[in-house]
Motif scaffolding. Structure first.
Motif, PDB file in Angstrom:
ATOM      1  N   GLY A  13       4.419  25.688  -0.707  1.00 16.70           N
ATOM      2  CA  GLY A  13       3.462  26.778  -0.762  1.00 16.70           C
ATOM      3  C   GLY A  13       3.280  27.532   0.538  1.00 16.70           C
ATOM      4  N   SER A  14       3.613  26.894   1.649  1.00 17.53           N
ATOM      5  CA  SER A  14       3.389  27.516   2.957  1.00 17.53           C
ATOM      6  C   SER A  14       4.352  26.908   3.976  1.00 17.53           C
ATOM      7  CB  SER A  14       1.946  27.257   3.404  1.00 17.53           C
ATOM      8  OG  SER A  14       1.785  27.560   4.770  1.00 17.53           O
ATOM      9  N   SER A  16       3.441  25.812   6.638  1.00 16.89           N
ATOM     10  CA  SER A  16       2.747  24.650   7.200  1.00 16.89           C
ATOM     11  C   SER A  16       3.086  23.349   6.443  1.00 16.89           C
ATOM     12  CB  SER A  16       1.231  24.879   7.209  1.00 16.89           C
ATOM     13  OG  SER A  16       0.748  25.028   5.892  1.00 16.89           O
ATOM     14  N   ASP A  17       3.671  23.477   5.243  1.00 16.39           N
ATOM     15  CA  ASP A  17       4.066  22.285   4.467  1.00 16.39           C
ATOM     16  C   ASP A  17       5.401  21.710   4.932  1.00 16.39           C
ATOM     17  OD1 ASP A  17       1.834  22.554   2.738  1.00 16.39           O
ATOM     18  OD2 ASP A  17       2.933  23.980   1.479  1.00 16.39           O
ATOM     19  N   ARG A  44      -0.078  33.459  -3.185  1.00 17.34           N
ATOM     20  CA  ARG A  44       0.172  34.614  -2.323  1.00 17.34           C
ATOM     21  C   ARG A  44       1.407  35.402  -2.740  1.00 17.34           C
ATOM     22  NH1 ARG A  44      -0.724  30.586   2.741  1.00 17.34           N
ATOM     23  NH2 ARG A  44      -2.992  30.695   2.888  1.00 17.34           N
ATOM     24  N   GLY A  67       6.341  21.273  -3.256  1.00 15.76           N
ATOM     25  CA  GLY A  67       5.220  20.669  -2.549  1.00 15.76           C
ATOM     26  C   GLY A  67       4.127  21.689  -2.275  1.00 15.76           C
ATOM     27  N   ALA A  68       2.884  21.246  -2.365  1.00 18.49           N
ATOM     28  CA  ALA A  68       1.760  22.138  -2.062  1.00 18.49           C
ATOM     29  C   ALA A  68       0.517  21.299  -1.788  1.00 18.49           C
ATOM     30  CB  ALA A  68       1.510  23.106  -3.220  1.00 18.49           C
ATOM     31  N   GLY A  69      -0.452  21.928  -1.128  1.00 27.38           N
ATOM     32  CA  GLY A  69      -1.680  21.216  -0.804  1.00 27.38           C
ATOM     33  C   GLY A  69      -2.922  21.972  -1.254  1.00 27.38           C
ATOM     34  N   SER A  93      -3.135  19.024   3.273  1.00 28.07           N
ATOM     35  CA  SER A  93      -2.984  20.205   4.129  1.00 28.07           C
ATOM     36  C   SER A  93      -4.317  20.592   4.761  1.00 28.07           C
ATOM     37  CB  SER A  93      -2.460  21.369   3.283  1.00 28.07           C
ATOM     38  OG  SER A  93      -3.326  21.580   2.194  1.00 28.07           O
ATOM     39  N   SER A  94      -4.286  21.675   5.539  1.00 29.08           N
ATOM     40  CA  SER A  94      -5.502  22.085   6.261  1.00 29.08           C
ATOM     41  C   SER A  94      -6.636  22.451   5.296  1.00 29.08           C
ATOM     42  CB  SER A  94      -5.183  23.286   7.149  1.00 29.08           C
ATOM     43  OG  SER A  94      -4.687  24.341   6.352  1.00 29.08           O
ATOM     44  N   ASN A  95      -6.283  22.903   4.086  1.00 30.20           N
ATOM     45  CA  ASN A  95      -7.324  23.265   3.116  1.00 30.20           C
ATOM     46  C   ASN A  95      -7.608  22.153   2.108  1.00 30.20           C
ATOM     47  OD1 ASN A  95      -4.761  23.715   1.996  1.00 30.20           O
ATOM     48  ND2 ASN A  95      -5.576  25.107   0.465  1.00 30.20           N
TER      49      ASN A  95
END
Ligand code: RP5
Length: 176
Positions: A13-14, A16-17, A44, A67-69, A93-95
């Motif tokens: 998803g990002s 950051s993953d 997004r 993968g996603a958070g 993840s951060s969220n």
């Protein structure tokens, strides 16, 4: 040199993953499976998600690792569109509140749309599971998987040495 077409798709998803998802890539490399790796965000870049899922099979992919958070809708939405097997990796993840949000978002799919969910941040297992799916049809991959299992077993057996060094008063010698 001919560049092999990817047969496994790793998406996240990002960016950051990536720190988590790169473990899946390391395992696929080990099993000598060509893969592609990119970012597809359910929220997004929704149209990119639809295009990715719709074209995955015709582009030659056999398995997708997603993968996603947090509100982790990527694996489920990909699975909603494609008939390829989708392995979901929940990411803390951060969220994420505590990781359970990611796990449940990916795990609790409605009947009819399965996602094979691995453990929180378990992207290495996603890579191994993808290889095992490919290994059903590929003798070469099957051989590499068997080698991997033997190495893993040997590592555990070697680790026993650290136990024999422990000196307890009531320790008894064991053959096991
Ligand atoms: C999710 O939101 C992504 O999969 C990622 O785990 C999380 C945070 O994304 P960034 O804000 O770091 O881009 O959609």
């Amino acid at each position: 040199m001919e560049i092999e077409k990817p047969i496994v798709g790793i998406i996240m998803g990002s960016q950051s993953d990536l720190v988590t998802m790169k473990e899946a890539a390391i395992l696929l490399d080990r099993f000598e499976l060509p893969f592609e790796i990119t970012v597809v965000s359910a929220h997004r870049t929704p149209e990119r998600l639809v295009e990715y899922a719709k074209t995955a099979r015709s582009r030659g992919l056999k398995v997708i690792i997603a993968g996603a958070g947090g509100a982790a809708h990527l694996p489920g939405m990909i699975a909603a569109i494609t008939t390829l097997p989708v392995i979901g990796v929940p990411i803390k993840s951060s969220n994420s509140i505590d990781g359970w949000d990611s796990v449940l978002s990916i795990l609790q799919m409605p009947s009819g749309v399965p996602v094979a969910t691995v453990a929180l941040n378990g992207s290495a297992n996603a890579g191994i599971l993808a290889a095992q799916i490919i290994g059903i049809f590929s003798e070469e991959t099957q051989v590499l998987l068997e080698k991997f299992k033997l190495e893993q077993e040997q590592n555990v057996m070697d680790s026993r040495n650290s136990f024999t060094e422990l000196d307890f008063r009531y320790k008894r010698k064991t053959e096991f």
